[in-house]
Each structure stands twice: as structure tokens, then as C-alpha cells.
Design an enzyme around this catalytic site. Structure first.
Site, PDB file in Angstrom:
ATOM      1  N   GLY A  85      72.617  -3.118  12.586  1.00  9.16           N
ATOM      2  CA  GLY A  85      71.651  -2.054  12.396  1.00  9.16           C
ATOM      3  C   GLY A  85      70.491  -2.170  13.180  1.00  9.16           C
ATOM      4  N   ASN A  86      69.501  -1.226  12.668  1.00  6.95           N
ATOM      5  CA  ASN A  86      68.390  -1.302  13.670  1.00  6.95           C
ATOM      6  C   ASN A  86      67.042  -1.160  12.671  1.00  6.95           C
ATOM      7  OD1 ASN A  86      67.759   1.563  13.139  1.00  6.95           O
ATOM      8  ND2 ASN A  86      69.782   1.723  14.291  1.00  6.95           N
ATOM      9  N   TYR A  87      65.845  -1.040  13.215  1.00  2.00           N
ATOM     10  CA  TYR A  87      64.552  -1.063  12.443  1.00  2.00           C
ATOM     11  C   TYR A  87      64.310   0.343  12.008  1.00  2.00           C
ATOM     12  CZ  TYR A  87      64.265  -5.616  14.688  1.00  2.00           C
ATOM     13  OH  TYR A  87      64.467  -6.943  15.210  1.00  2.00           O
TER      14      TYR A  87
END
Ligand code: PMT
Length: 691
Positions: free
Chosen positions: A208-210
Site C-alpha cells: 500500500g502507500n501513505y
């Protein structure tokens, strides 16, 4: 401009309540009818008598009139108003409004209001940033209210930060904007992607990412507030979307986001792709949790579909596509590449190297890039950034609608007041003077001088005062022209001087002549002089807006000065020594004065604009810029511009250092100023002798 508009003004118990008196005055001056409703606490800060006198109507505070026993109908007020403004809005009132706690007339009126509501919070910085206040603001925004963000600056507590109620002039401007421009996206269907995507590795892990979804949700909110029907395709985030015009579809993976977006896009006018989509996913997803073996492991990845590029391929002529670029290096080039490759109409660049920008924070700093050029914006809250994006989009959609109409959509850069003083030549033809004044005003104000998009609040104010020294019936004028300009300091109501100069100009003008300007064919001394100063002023301002920003405009001014030698007026090169027009710009553009160009940027953009958020930090930057001034002076002591700069900034310097800053700061600054311009020693002494 607000003639006949009925405005309910709610005032709550804040020290900023004194500003609402000015707000009433300004609204009334614009022609509005204002009905003030005050909370019991507001009366502790400003008297109902003051507000009644200014609005010309009795102020309503209680549910009942204690004398007559009459009921004050909040329902009627809710139907009467064309808009409601709550300014100042305290944390307590925001909480009550967000949660329907109807224990005073102001809140019951708010709950009954059928018209748009504008809320201008005011409180201390810690109260403002507290999660509960922020949650209430989000809820109120979600209900479709218009937030007028507080400004940063010194607060009643003497702390510096965000929480100061927006200035009444700016609130009135927002209201006028609302009534004047209407809702920007009425009837439009907008698709928005937001948040991250999760790419499954096994039942418990993902790539995923932030991304928090804040940016995309702010855009969805703004589009809905501007009248659009929004389809929001959201990755896994935990933000609510209470606005009734937002249809939210939750997805998890890039493939799901792609499927949903490609299905929705043909029904939409526009898509804004703000999601941080994973470019790759694991080639296979383990059915069971992968066990630790103690060995290293490799996950094979395969490419996800590029949603933006796919929509770019199926985009019709009547649709618009907006993308984001999140970069860590070489931002503009990468963004431009994505703009072209994905067939976007514009791209919003944000960079992880900018403090306060990008993932998860509440602010962002963006540059909007399209085929025409780029517009850089300062660091703003994500909802303000969303406003900028929607404004940009609405212009595109309008152009699409009126593609053949010559509509000027951007604010003109200059906001000029033209004065014509004819007291020296009384008794002559007044018609020609009226006509000249109108023609000048139209020439300066109605022209788009640059290709940059100026927002209204960025307009540079200037005064062109013409003192007519001589006039003949043949239309020959000889005037003393005083040019003066100021740029807004962002986040404050303060304007900083940019340029001041006095000039002698000769020209011909007959009644009803229109003023035309052709850069390649200067045959009118008047328009050449005005254009020269316009480019000079805007060049200085653009330098203040970005390190390279104004050079091309200053070059234009330099070209005019170079080419204008054959005009009837000799002032282009005449005048004492270095003080003619030619020298002003030549000095400025000359390599020896390059430090001045840098100084303009650092002084205004990094110094003054910061100072109004953090006085000490801003002043420190400004103090450092004096080294650049000194360098320019050492390179070319006779340069007129250096001296001019100290002259037109003298009051500002005194303001910055008088009773503020350290004595070392003051001494270093005054040493340089006294050498460059000893004739202004009274001002410089003021800086030193302030204790
Ligand atoms: O959510 P927040 O915490 O508020 O943070 C906001 C944000 C930083 C995520 C947002 O402002 C932002 O920059 N979003 C785009 C992030 C991104 O993936 O940028 P990119 O440069 O990799 O992608 C370029 C464009 O193509 C984007 O519009 C992206 O949505 C789109 N894209 C990318 C890959 C892909 N497979 N499909 C896409 O549609």
C-alpha cells in the site's frame, strides 16, 4: 454589488466580535440588508446597540422579546436570508452547529436556514487545531456549509498561529464572489478517485502507500459544494462523506478502482484522479497466511492498469481529465510527461520534498500545469487547494461551453486607480480629461498583461497619478506621472510597497481616443510608458512569486525602454544621471544587480509572507536579504534602483524592526541602509533608538 441581498449575520462570543461591526458596515455599504443575530456571550464583547446602529435593524439575541413577549421566529429568518454568515464562529458554536445543539437563537436560525451559510471561525491556535474542533469543521463542511478559513497571525493570546478571523473585507469578497459567480459546477457530473490502493499479498498483508484520502475527499467536497454530482471512488480510508451530492464507492485494489472508474467515466463530464494507485500488484495472492521460514523471500509483481491513461484514451471532446503527479525529484518535467502521456487537460503537481505537502497532512503545495503554462500556489489547506483546482477546472469547462466567445476568465493582474489632477490648468476642456482618465483606467485594468493566472487576491494594486502640467487644444499633454504599487502579503491584510517613481511624460491625446498598445510598434508615448511600468511592476511582483518568475516581464520592460528612443518624449534616457527610465530597468537587469532580483524574491516571498505567520522567522529571512542589497550596492554604488528600493521601503523597514528584533539585527541592517541612503537617517535612527 450586494444591493437587495438579505444577509443574516450571526455573531458569537469571541474577541474577534469587534470585527463584525466592520463587517456589518461593509455589507451595508455594498447595499445588503443585514439582520444581526447574537449569542448571549457575544453581547459581552460587542453591544447590540452598536450592531443595531450599524445595521439599521434591531438585533436579535433571545427567543422572545422580553418587553413585548413576541417570539423571534428563526424559521422566518431562515426563509428571509439570501445568505447567512457566522463571524466570528467560536469553537463552542461550531460544536453546537455540528451536533444540532439548539440552545440559542443563532443555532436555531442556522438549523432553519434555507440559504447558503458561510462560517468564519475565530479562536486560539490550539483550540483551532484540536481534533474535536477540526472534526466539527469537517462535519459542517460536509453538510455543505462554506468555511472561511481563519488567517494566521498574532492572536488575542499574543501567540502566533492559525485562528484569527478572516478580515471583514475578505469575507465580503467571498460573499460577493458567491453571489456574483454562482456555483461553478452546477449540473456537472464529476468522477473522483481518492486514497491509496491495497494490493493483497496474502489474507493479512498488502502492498500500500501513505495516502490518507484527505486531498481527494477535499476535492469531492468542493465539487459537491459547487453544485456537482460527485462519484467518489475511494480506496481504503477512514474519512466520512456526509454531503448528499457525493456518491461514494469503496474499493480496495487498483483493479477494482480501474473497473469502477472506467464504468463511471462515460457518464461524467470530468474525472479528477487524485488516488495514489499502486502501479504493481503481486502476481499471485497466497490463499493462506504466508509463514515465516527464516529465509529471504521474493514477491513477483505484475503491472496494474493505469487508470488515468485508460480514461485518457476513451476521453471524448466534451470531457475533461485531471491528474495528479506526486514527485520526489524533477517534478515539473515528470508532471509534463504524465500530462502528455495520459492525455490529461491539466495536472496537479505536489512534491514530497515540500514541507507540509503530500501524504496525510492537512495542507498541500501545488503547481497546476497545463499546455498553456503553469500556476504555482503557496502552501494552503487541502480544502483551499481543492478550491483552486475546482476554479481552474471550471474555467476549462466554461471555455468548453463558450469556446467561441471571447471571455476573459482570469483576474487581471493590475488593480489600478487612475487619478488625473488638472488643478494647474484650470478653465480648459474638461471632456478630454474625463475621456483620458476612462481610457487609461480601461487600458491598465482590462488588459491581461501576462500569461499567468492571477487569483483575485494576488492582484497588484497600483496608483497612476497624472498631474497635468501643460495642455494645448491640439491634444498635447505634458504631465508629471507618479506611479506607485503594492503587492499583497499573503495571509495578512497588509500590502508591501513594490515600486514608487515620479516621471515626466509628453504625449498626444484627443477626446474618445482609445489607447492601443503594440509592443512591436511603439508609436504612442503614453501607452509605451504605461506598459513599461506595468511590466516593471509585474516583473517585480512575479520575482516575488517565484525565483525566476518575473524575468520575462522585466525583459519586456527593458525592450520597451530600448525601443522607445524615437518617441517624442526624451525621458527614456534623459533625466539626471541614473534616474531615467532606461537606467531603472537597465540597472535592475544588469548582472551587477542580480542580487536585487534575488532579494525581491527572498524579501517578499520568503520573508514578508512568512513574517505574518511567524514574526521572528520572517524577520530573520528579511535581515539576511540585506546582505544581497549590500552586494548589489558594492557592485554598482550609483545604481538608481538600489537607492529607490531603500526609499520606497523605508516605512516598512521601520515597521519591521521598530521595537522588534535583536540589536545585532538592527545594527547590521542600519549600517547597510545608512551607507546606501544616508539622507534617510531619521528613519534609520528610529530603528536603532526604539528602546
Ligand atoms: O491522500 P492524501 O494523504 O491527502 O495525499 C494526497 C496525495 C499525495 C496522494 C495526492 O495529492 C496525489 O499526489 N495523488 C497522486 C499520487 C500518485 O499516484 O501520483 P503518480 O504521479 O504516481 O500518478 C500520476 C497520476 O496517474 C495520478 O493522477 C494517479 O491517480 C494516476 N494513476 C497512477 C497509477 C495508476 N496505476 N493509475 C492511475 O490512475
Amino acid at each position: 454589488m450586494l444591493k437587495g441581498k438579505k444577509i443574516v449575520l450571526g455573531v458569537t462570543g469571541s474577541i474577534a466580535a469587534y470585527k463584525s461591526a466592520l463587517l456589518v458596515r461593509l455589507l451595508v455599504k455594498e447595499g445588503a440588508e443585514v439582520q444581526v443575530v447574537m449569542t448571549p456571550a457575544a453581547k459581552e464583547f460587542i453591544t447590540p446597540l452598536t450592531m443595531a446602529t450599524l445595521s439599521g435593524r434591531p438585533v436579535l439575541c433571545d427567543f422572545f422579546d422580553t418587553n413585548s413577549g413576541n417570539w423571534h421566529s428563526h424559521v422566518e429568518l431562515g426563509l428571509w436570508g439570501d445568505a447567512m454568515i457566522i463571524a466570528p464562529a467560536t469553537a463552542a458554536t461550531l460544536g453546537k452547529m455540528a451536533n444540532g445543539v439548539a440552545d440559542n437563537l443563532l443555532v436555531t436560525t442556522y438549523l432553519s436556514m434555507k440559504a447558503p451559510v458561510f462560517i468564519a471561525p475565530a479562536m486560539d491556535l490550539d483550540m483551532y487545531s484540536h481534533p474535536s474542533t477540526q472534526r466539527n469543521i469537517d462535519i459542517l463542511r460536509g453538510y455543505g456549509n462554506n468555511m472561511i478559513e481563519p488567517a494566521s497571525g498574532e492572536l488575542a493570546s499574543h501567540l502566533c498561529g492559525k485562528g484569527r478571523m478572516e478580515e471583514p473585507e475578505n469575507i465580503v469578497a467571498r460573499i460577493k464572489d458567491f453571489f456574483f459567480s454562482g456555483r461553478l459546477l452546477t449540473g456537472k457530473k464529476v468522477l473522483i478517485t481518492a486514497g491509496p490502493t491495497y494490493e493483497k499479498i496474502d489474507p493479512v498483508r498488502f502492498i500500500g502507500n501513505y495516502s490518507s484520502g484527505k486531498m481527494g475527499f477535499a476535492i469531492a467536497q468542493e465539487c459537491a459544494s459547487q453544485g456537482a454530482d460527485v462519484t467518489l471512488v475511494a480506496g481504503p480510508v477512514s474519512i466520512a462523506t456526509p454531503h448528499p451530492s457525493i456518491k461514494r464507492i469503496n474499493v480496495e485494489s487498483a483493479q477494482q478502482m480501474y473497473n469502477t472508474a472506467t464504468e463511471a467515466f462515460p457518464q461524467c463530464d470530468t474525472a479528477i484522479l487524485c488516488a495514489a494507485v499502486a502501479d504493481y500488484r503481486p502476481s499471485s495472492v497466497a490463499e493462506k497466511k504466508i509463514k515465516r521460514t527464516g529465509e529471504g523471500m521474493t514477491i513477483e509483481l505484475e503491472a496494474n492498469p493505469d487508470i488515468a491513461a485508460s480514461l485518457g484514451k476513451i476521453k471524448r471532446d466534451d470531457q475533461r481529465l485531471v491528474g495528479f503527479a506526486l514527485e520526489t525529484n524533477d517534478g515539473e518535467n515528470n508532471a509534463r510527461e504524465k500530462l502528455a502521456k495520459k492525455n490529461l487537460d491539466f495536472i496537479v503537481l505536489n512534491s514530497l520534498t515540500d514541507k507540509g505537502a503530500g501524504f496525510a497532512v492537512d495542507t498541500n503545495k501545488v503547481t497546476i500545469i497545463d499546455k498553456e503554462g503553469e500556476t504555482r500556489y503557496p502552501l494552503k489547506s487541502k480544502s483551499e487547494v481543492a478550491r483552486d483546482i475546482v476554479k481552474h477546472l471550471s474555467k476549462l469547462l466554461l471555455v468548453l461551453l463558450f469556446i467561441l466567445l471571447p471571455v476573459s476568465l482570469d483576474a487581471q493582474e493590475l488593480n489600478a486607480v487612475v487619478n488625473l489632477n488638472t488643478s494647474k490648468i484650470q478653465g480648459t476642456n474638461t471632456e478630454v480629461f474625463e475621456s483620458l482618465k476612462d481610457a487609461l483606467s480601461e487600458f491598465i485594468n482590462n488588459r491581461k498583461w501576462t500569461t499567468y493566472n492571477y487569483e483575485d487576491y494576488e492582484r497588484v494594486s497600483c496608483n497612476f497619478t497624472f498631474i497635468v502640467d501643460e495642455y494645448s487644444d491640439a491634444g498635447e499633454f505634458s504631465v508629471t506621472l507618479m506611479v506607485q504599487s503594492t503587492r499583497p502579503v499573503y495571509g495578512s491584510s497588509y500590502n508591501s510597497p513594490l515600486f514608487m517613481y515620479e516621471d515626466k511624460v509628453r504625449f498626444n491625446y484627443q477626446s474618445h481616443d482609445r489607447l492601443e498598445f503594440n509592443e512591436d510598434n511603439l508609436d504612442n508615448n503614453l501607452t509605451a510608458v504605461i506598459a513599461f511600468y506595468a511590466y516593471l511592476i509585474l516583473g517585480l511582483d512575479m520575482d516575488a512569486m517565484g525565483e525566476m518568475g518575473g524575468s520575462d516581464l522585466l525583459t519586456k520592460a527593458q525592450n520597451i525602454a530600448n525601443n522607445a528612443q524615437n518617441l517624442s518624449d526624451t525621458g527614456w534616457r534623459a533625466g539626471s544621471g541614473n534616474s531615467n527610465r532606461f537606467s531603472i530597468i537597465d540597472d535592475y537587469m544588469n548582472g551587477a544587480l542580480e542580487p536585487i532580483r534575488q532579494l525581491m524574491y527572498r524579501y517578499h516571498r520568503l520573508g514578508l509572507d512568512t513574517m505574518y505567520k511567524n514574526a521572528d522567522a520572517g524577520r530573520k529571512v528579511i535581515t539576511e536579504t540585506f546582505a544581497l542589497l549590500n552586494e548589489a550596492y558594492a557592485n554598482r554604488p550609483l545604481a538608481y534602483f538600489t537607492k529607490l528600493f531603500t526609499e520606497y521601503k523605508q516605512d516598512e523597514f521601520v515597521n519591521i524592526y521598530f521595537k522588534k528584533g535583536t540589536s545585532e539585527e538592527k545594527q547590521s541592517v542600519v549600517k547597510i541602509l545608512s551607507e546606501i541612503n544616508p539622507s534617510l537617517s531619521t528613519s534609520w535612527d528610529k530603528i536603532l533608538k526604539d528602546r
